[in-house]
Design a protein around this motif. Structure first.
Motif, short mmCIF file in Angstrom:
data_model
loop_
_atom_site.label_atom_id
_atom_site.label_comp_id
_atom_site.label_asym_id
_atom_site.label_seq_id
_atom_site.Cartn_x
_atom_site.Cartn_y
_atom_site.Cartn_z
N LYS A 361 142.63 106.27 78.40
CA LYS A 361 142.05 107.13 79.42
C LYS A 361 140.55 107.25 79.18
O LYS A 361 140.10 107.33 78.02
CB LYS A 361 142.71 108.52 79.42
N GLN A 362 139.77 107.24 80.20
CA GLN A 362 138.31 107.32 80.09
C GLN A 362 137.86 108.71 80.50
O GLN A 362 138.07 109.14 81.64
CB GLN A 362 137.65 106.28 80.99
N MET A 363 137.26 109.44 79.56
CA MET A 363 136.72 110.74 79.91
C MET A 363 135.37 110.56 80.59
O MET A 363 134.47 109.92 80.03
CB MET A 363 136.56 111.62 78.67
N THR A 364 135.24 111.11 81.77
CA THR A 364 133.99 110.95 82.52
C THR A 364 133.12 112.20 82.49
O THR A 364 131.93 112.13 82.76
CB THR A 364 134.31 110.60 83.99
N ASN A 365 133.72 113.34 82.17
CA ASN A 365 132.93 114.57 82.17
C ASN A 365 133.66 115.64 81.37
O ASN A 365 134.85 115.53 81.08
CB ASN A 365 132.71 115.07 83.61
N PHE A 366 132.93 116.66 81.00
CA PHE A 366 133.52 117.81 80.32
C PHE A 366 132.76 119.06 80.70
O PHE A 366 131.60 119.01 81.12
CB PHE A 366 133.49 117.63 78.80
N LYS A 367 133.43 120.19 80.57
CA LYS A 367 132.80 121.47 80.84
C LYS A 367 133.32 122.48 79.83
O LYS A 367 134.53 122.58 79.59
CB LYS A 367 133.13 121.95 82.25
N ILE A 368 132.40 123.22 79.22
CA ILE A 368 132.78 124.31 78.31
C ILE A 368 133.05 125.55 79.15
O ILE A 368 132.22 125.95 79.98
CB ILE A 368 131.69 124.58 77.28
N ILE A 369 134.22 126.13 78.95
CA ILE A 369 134.61 127.30 79.73
C ILE A 369 134.38 128.59 78.97
O ILE A 369 133.88 129.58 79.49
CB ILE A 369 136.10 127.19 80.14
N ASN A 370 134.74 128.58 77.68
CA ASN A 370 134.62 129.82 76.90
C ASN A 370 134.49 129.47 75.42
O ASN A 370 135.01 128.45 74.96
CB ASN A 370 135.87 130.70 77.12
N ILE A 371 133.78 130.32 74.67
CA ILE A 371 133.63 130.16 73.22
C ILE A 371 134.05 131.45 72.55
O ILE A 371 133.56 132.54 72.89
CB ILE A 371 132.16 129.83 72.84
N ARG A 372 134.96 131.34 71.58
CA ARG A 372 135.44 132.52 70.85
C ARG A 372 135.26 132.30 69.35
O ARG A 372 135.80 131.33 68.80
CB ARG A 372 136.92 132.79 71.14
N ASP A 373 134.53 133.18 68.70
CA ASP A 373 134.43 133.15 67.24
C ASP A 373 135.58 133.99 66.70
O ASP A 373 135.58 135.22 66.79
CB ASP A 373 133.08 133.72 66.78
N GLU A 374 136.59 133.33 66.11
CA GLU A 374 137.80 134.01 65.68
C GLU A 374 137.67 134.60 64.27
O GLU A 374 138.34 135.57 63.93
CB GLU A 374 138.99 133.04 65.71
N ALA A 375 136.85 133.98 63.42
CA ALA A 375 136.70 134.40 62.02
C ALA A 375 135.40 133.81 61.50
O ALA A 375 134.76 132.99 62.19
CB ALA A 375 137.90 133.93 61.20
N PRO A 376 134.95 134.21 60.28
CA PRO A 376 133.69 133.68 59.76
C PRO A 376 133.64 132.16 59.67
O PRO A 376 132.56 131.59 59.63
CB PRO A 376 133.60 134.31 58.37
N ALA A 377 134.79 131.50 59.66
CA ALA A 377 134.79 130.03 59.55
C ALA A 377 135.61 129.37 60.64
O ALA A 377 135.94 128.19 60.55
CB ALA A 377 135.34 129.61 58.18
N ILE A 378 135.94 130.11 61.71
CA ILE A 378 136.78 129.56 62.78
C ILE A 378 136.21 129.93 64.14
O ILE A 378 135.88 131.08 64.39
CB ILE A 378 138.23 130.11 62.69
N SER A 379 136.11 128.93 65.00
CA SER A 379 135.75 129.16 66.39
C SER A 379 136.69 128.35 67.28
O SER A 379 137.12 127.26 66.90
CB SER A 379 134.30 128.77 66.68
#
Length: 434
Positions: A361-379
């Protein structure tokens, strides 16, 4: 007289370093009287008094903590936040022991637990237990304490068994290790005795200690509360420090402290204080950490080139990965990923696995919808990925989980110079996009 934690090798070594520094300070003061004065030296020696005060506090507090709290099921251990330990001791000294225990319970928040569990992943013997431990975490966060406590106790017992061929609660197991806080005689051994007490009477009354026999044999029916759960987590993380000390060779013949020469002492003191400061700063960062409040499209672009995202951020790593995907650069994609455990797989082998998932499959585009910082070392980052399949465009929503770690899969607080953001290997849902 029983040996105290403050008598450990590392503390004796640091005592000698401070002794040497004080001698130098006295010599400098004498030289200053005859005109040999330097502003930077003045500043350095002035800091010595405060550093010595802080060090003495660090040295004395673990013994005080155990004396106040070990019978209540808490012990001092290396990776425990020192400020929490100190505050608990101060409250206990003032007669507010119940308030101190509540602070200890509250310390085991979601952020602390997630980060501490991630640190356990760096210990080979614990890795098979990760999934069950995360199940226990889910139950804990959902306040299903009755469900998580037995799992934690089982993980504790099996974890120790993998090292000792005896479980944590076995009467003949000896968990003492030289130069250790967690594995001091006043630490894990005492905790094992308390948690492993015989419980022969069935009772529904609420308990405040994770009695293993009473809980797992169905005698202590009132165990399902946050206090017992927090003490179980604390014991697990203390055992993690014990396991690290084992791997450092601290079981067996105790290393005898031999004072170095004065010159060696002075050279090494600054480095030791620097390392200690880094450790304490990391612990403080975990406690003080707060998730970023980010609005996609305002604080960060929905899409764009990697240079448009903050250097060293999880979103930049993800955009780099997705940019490589658009170019079908599977080797670079492989370097951005992690499977949580140190692997001997070559980049080429991992790249082949990436190719098998994405090549059709060829990815032609992407979009970031949301960013969540869950912990000091996890997003976690929610995305919408656009693929071209059979001349049609298909949009697939996928959440990427990113971990801040080093090449050995040891987790660090974001921003630590040893860490880097890696994308957790969880691409199989994309494989079935059609």
């Amino acid at each position: 007289m029983a040996k105290k934690i403050k008598d450990n090798y590392s503390f004796k070594e640091m005592d000698f370093k401070f002794k040497g520094y004080k001698i130098l300070s006295s010599m400098y003061k004498m030289a200053s009287k005859i005109g040999l004065k330097n502003d930077k030296m003045d500043e350095s020696f002035n800091k010595l008094v405060e550093l010595n005060r802080q060090y003495n506090q660090i040295k004395e507090t673990p013994d005080e903590f155990n004396s106040f709290f070990s019978e209540q099921g808490w012990i001092a251990y290396e990776t425990m936040n020192f400020d929490i330990m100190l505050k608990s001791v101060e409250l206990a000294k003032s007669g507010s022991k119940d308030e101190a225990e509540q602070i200890l319970v509250d310390y085991y928040s979601e952020d602390t637990l997630r980060f501490s569990i991630m640190r356990l992943k760096g210990i080979e013997q614990f890795r098979p237990r990760i999934n069950l431990t995360y199940n226990a975490l889910d139950d804990y966060l959902a306040q299903r304490y009755y469900a998580c406590i037995p799992i934690i106790l089982m993980m504790i017992d099996g974890f120790v068994n993998d090292f000792e061929q005896k479980g944590f609660f076995a009467s003949e197991v000896n968990l003492s290790i030289w130069d250790s806080i967690a594995a001091h005689d006043s630490g894990l051994n005492q905790l094992a005795c308390i948690f492993g007490k015989s419980r022969k009477k069935t009772t529904s009354e609420e308990i405040r200690l994770p009695y293993r026999n009473g809980i797992l044999h169905g005698r202590d029916l009132g165990y399902g509360n946050k206090m017992v759960a927090a003490k179980s987590w604390a014991a697990l993380f203390a055992i993690g420090d014990w396991a690290r000390a084992l791997k450092d060779g601290k079981k067996g013949i105790e290393k005898v402290f031999k004072p170095p020469t004065l010159k060696e002492n002075v050279i090494s003191l600054t480095e030791s204080l620097k390392q200690y400061s880094q450790i304490q700063e990391e612990k403080k960062t975990i406690t003080d950490w707060r998730p970023r409040k980010m609005i996609v499209g305002l604080d960060v672009p929905e899409m764009g080139e990697d240079k448009e995202y903050e250097l060293g951020s999880p979103e930049r790593t993800l955009v780099e990965f997705l940019t490589y995907l658009k170019k079908s650069n599977y080797g670079k994609m492989a370097q951005c990923t992690t499977k949580l455990c140190p692997s001997t797989d070559s980049v080429g082998k991992v790249a082949k696995e990436v190719r098998e998932i994405f090549q059709k499959k060829q990815m032609t585009n992407f979009k970031i919808i949301n960013i969540r910082d869950e912990a000091p070392a996890i997003s976690e980052i929610d995305t919408a990925l656009t693929f071209e399949l059979n001349s049609n465009e298909v949009i697939h929503n996928h959440t990427f989980r990113l971990i801040y770690q080093d090449d050995e899969c040891n987790s660090y607080v974001r921003g630590h110079d040893k860490g880097m953001w890696k994308i957790l290997w969880n691409f199989y849902p994309i494989e079935f996009v059609n």
